[in-house]
Design an enzyme around this catalytic site. Sequence first.
Site, PDB file in Angstrom:
ATOM      1  N   TYR A 158       0.822  -1.220   0.000  1.00  0.00           N
ATOM      2  CA  TYR A 158       0.000   0.000   0.000  1.00  0.00           C
ATOM      3  C   TYR A 158       0.855   1.269   0.000  1.00  0.00           C
ATOM      4  O   TYR A 158       0.426   2.297  -0.535  1.00  0.00           O
ATOM      5  CB  TYR A 158      -0.997  -0.019   1.172  1.00  0.00           C
ATOM      6  N   ARG A 182       1.317   1.782  -3.588  1.00  0.00           N
ATOM      7  CA  ARG A 182       0.080   2.283  -4.215  1.00  0.00           C
ATOM      8  C   ARG A 182      -0.085   3.784  -3.937  1.00  0.00           C
ATOM      9  O   ARG A 182      -0.506   4.544  -4.774  1.00  0.00           O
ATOM     10  CB  ARG A 182      -1.163   1.535  -3.692  1.00  0.00           C
ATOM     11  N   ASN A 201     -13.413   2.970  -5.278  1.00  0.00           N
ATOM     12  CA  ASN A 201     -11.976   3.241  -5.402  1.00  0.00           C
ATOM     13  C   ASN A 201     -11.421   3.843  -4.126  1.00  0.00           C
ATOM     14  O   ASN A 201     -12.087   4.630  -3.451  1.00  0.00           O
ATOM     15  CB  ASN A 201     -11.723   4.191  -6.578  1.00  0.00           C
ATOM     16  N   VAL A 202     -10.174   3.496  -3.836  1.00  0.00           N
ATOM     17  CA  VAL A 202      -9.542   4.018  -2.626  1.00  0.00           C
ATOM     18  C   VAL A 202      -8.660   5.219  -2.956  1.00  0.00           C
ATOM     19  O   VAL A 202      -8.065   5.816  -2.058  1.00  0.00           O
ATOM     20  CB  VAL A 202      -8.734   2.911  -1.896  1.00  0.00           C
ATOM     21  N   HIS A 207     -14.954   1.434   0.027  1.00  0.00           N
ATOM     22  CA  HIS A 207     -13.890   0.480   0.367  1.00  0.00           C
ATOM     23  C   HIS A 207     -12.675   1.136   1.009  1.00  0.00           C
ATOM     24  O   HIS A 207     -11.587   0.582   0.969  1.00  0.00           O
ATOM     25  CB  HIS A 207     -13.469  -0.297  -0.891  1.00  0.00           C
ATOM     26  N   GLY A 246     -17.219   1.850 -14.853  1.00  0.00           N
ATOM     27  CA  GLY A 246     -15.955   1.132 -14.648  1.00  0.00           C
ATOM     28  C   GLY A 246     -15.917   0.174 -13.489  1.00  0.00           C
ATOM     29  O   GLY A 246     -14.923   0.126 -12.771  1.00  0.00           O
ATOM     30  N   THR A 247     -16.958  -0.609 -13.319  1.00  0.00           N
ATOM     31  CA  THR A 247     -16.909  -1.664 -12.307  1.00  0.00           C
ATOM     32  C   THR A 247     -17.430  -2.962 -12.908  1.00  0.00           C
ATOM     33  O   THR A 247     -18.428  -2.954 -13.635  1.00  0.00           O
ATOM     34  CB  THR A 247     -17.699  -1.296 -11.028  1.00  0.00           C
TER      35      THR A 247
HETATM   36  N1  APR Z   1     -13.094   3.158 -18.475  1.00  0.00           N
HETATM   37  C1  APR Z   1     -14.139   2.567 -17.859  1.00  0.00           C
HETATM   38  N2  APR Z   1     -14.119   1.290 -17.437  1.00  0.00           N
HETATM   39  C2  APR Z   1     -13.003   0.577 -17.664  1.00  0.00           C
HETATM   40  C3  APR Z   1     -11.874   1.120 -18.306  1.00  0.00           C
HETATM   41  C4  APR Z   1     -11.957   2.470 -18.742  1.00  0.00           C
HETATM   42  N3  APR Z   1     -10.953   3.092 -19.363  1.00  0.00           N
HETATM   43  N4  APR Z   1     -10.930   0.152 -18.373  1.00  0.00           N
HETATM   44  C5  APR Z   1     -11.445  -0.957 -17.797  1.00  0.00           C
HETATM   45  N5  APR Z   1     -12.697  -0.697 -17.371  1.00  0.00           N
HETATM   46  C6  APR Z   1     -13.657  -1.588 -16.687  1.00  0.00           C
HETATM   47  C7  APR Z   1     -13.459  -3.063 -16.911  1.00  0.00           C
HETATM   48  O1  APR Z   1     -14.087  -3.463 -18.125  1.00  0.00           O
HETATM   49  C8  APR Z   1     -14.158  -3.655 -15.689  1.00  0.00           C
HETATM   50  O2  APR Z   1     -15.543  -3.870 -15.926  1.00  0.00           O
HETATM   51  O3  APR Z   1     -13.496  -1.403 -15.295  1.00  0.00           O
HETATM   52  C9  APR Z   1     -13.985  -2.563 -14.639  1.00  0.00           C
HETATM   53  C10 APR Z   1     -13.005  -2.905 -13.549  1.00  0.00           C
HETATM   54  O4  APR Z   1     -13.476  -4.002 -12.812  1.00  0.00           O
HETATM   55  P1  APR Z   1     -12.667  -4.560 -11.561  1.00  0.00           P
HETATM   56  O5  APR Z   1     -11.217  -4.635 -11.907  1.00  0.00           O
HETATM   57  O6  APR Z   1     -13.344  -5.783 -11.113  1.00  0.00           O
HETATM   58  O7  APR Z   1     -12.810  -3.375 -10.474  1.00  0.00           O
HETATM   59  P2  APR Z   1     -14.014  -3.058  -9.480  1.00  0.00           P
HETATM   60  O8  APR Z   1     -15.318  -3.498 -10.023  1.00  0.00           O
HETATM   61  O9  APR Z   1     -13.868  -1.635  -9.090  1.00  0.00           O
HETATM   62  O10 APR Z   1     -13.619  -3.965  -8.242  1.00  0.00           O
HETATM   63  C11 APR Z   1     -14.429  -3.918  -7.105  1.00  0.00           C
HETATM   64  O11 APR Z   1     -12.906  -5.346  -5.912  1.00  0.00           O
HETATM   65  O12 APR Z   1     -10.737  -5.968  -5.294  1.00  0.00           O
HETATM   66  C12 APR Z   1     -11.874  -5.291  -4.937  1.00  0.00           C
HETATM   67  O13 APR Z   1     -12.062  -3.646  -3.282  1.00  0.00           O
HETATM   68  C13 APR Z   1     -11.648  -3.842  -4.602  1.00  0.00           C
HETATM   69  O14 APR Z   1     -13.053  -1.930  -4.997  1.00  0.00           O
HETATM   70  C14 APR Z   1     -12.545  -3.110  -5.573  1.00  0.00           C
HETATM   71  C15 APR Z   1     -13.620  -4.133  -5.857  1.00  0.00           C
END
Ligand code: APR
Length: 229
Positions: free
Chosen positions: A53, A56, A87-88, A104, A172-173
Amino acid sequence: MKKLVVLTGAGMSAESGISTFRDSNGLWENHRVEDVASPEGWYKDMEMVLDFYNQRRAQLIDCTPNAGHQLLAELEADFDVQIVTQNVDNLHERAGSSNVLHLHGELMKARSTGSGGEVYDITHSQPIIKKGDLCPKGFQLRPHIVWFGEAVPEIENAIRIVQRAEILVIIGTSLKVYPAASLMNYAPQGCLIYLIDPNEISNLPSSITVIRKGASEGILELKTKYLKQ
Ligand code: APR
């Protein structure tokens, strides 16, 4: 002004140079997520987790908000905007968004491992936590991050926010991590829901308008095509 709620995930910060979690074979910055983001990982190797961290944090200080973060901040001119982020990082705040709830935790904060769980700001001039760094009551400090298997204390506040949304935008999740992934189910009837992601997200209700683009481009499209006043 209409209440616009934005749920963001790692993809929101991808264009700022911060890696997402699930776009690279389950590895996060070359680490297994469970090694660096779980209480078990912490008890097994505290120094490795602290160092991870610390790296990070150093990376975050070198990053800047992207055009998508800026566009969301600008929406406050026309909407009552509330951001709920997984996001952190602090890129929403640095772009100028006023209302940001971190589901988170926050990279730039430290938390006492004592029962009080007091939270402290981490300064840019000293952005590290070391083994032996203690809170005023004498307990080791840890990153203020919600790890896998831990409670999500802000979830009730996040649910209340989503329940009042008139427009909900998900950006973006991968919607794979709960309870965050279930938040959209609390949107009231009649709430317009948009999802911005360059990749396909499966099992979405058909009522959601999908903008299959990266965050910056997608938010611009949202603003110019769908949110015209
Ligand atoms: N713009 C928008 N979305 C994007 C981009 C971009 N440029 N690049 C990638 N993505 C998308 C991917 O397609 C995916 O659907 O962002 C998403 C990222 O997904 P994850 O990596 O699973 O992240 P997230 O959903 O935020 O994870 C949730 O998991 O590990 C834990 O606590 C951590 O908060 C996190 C949680």
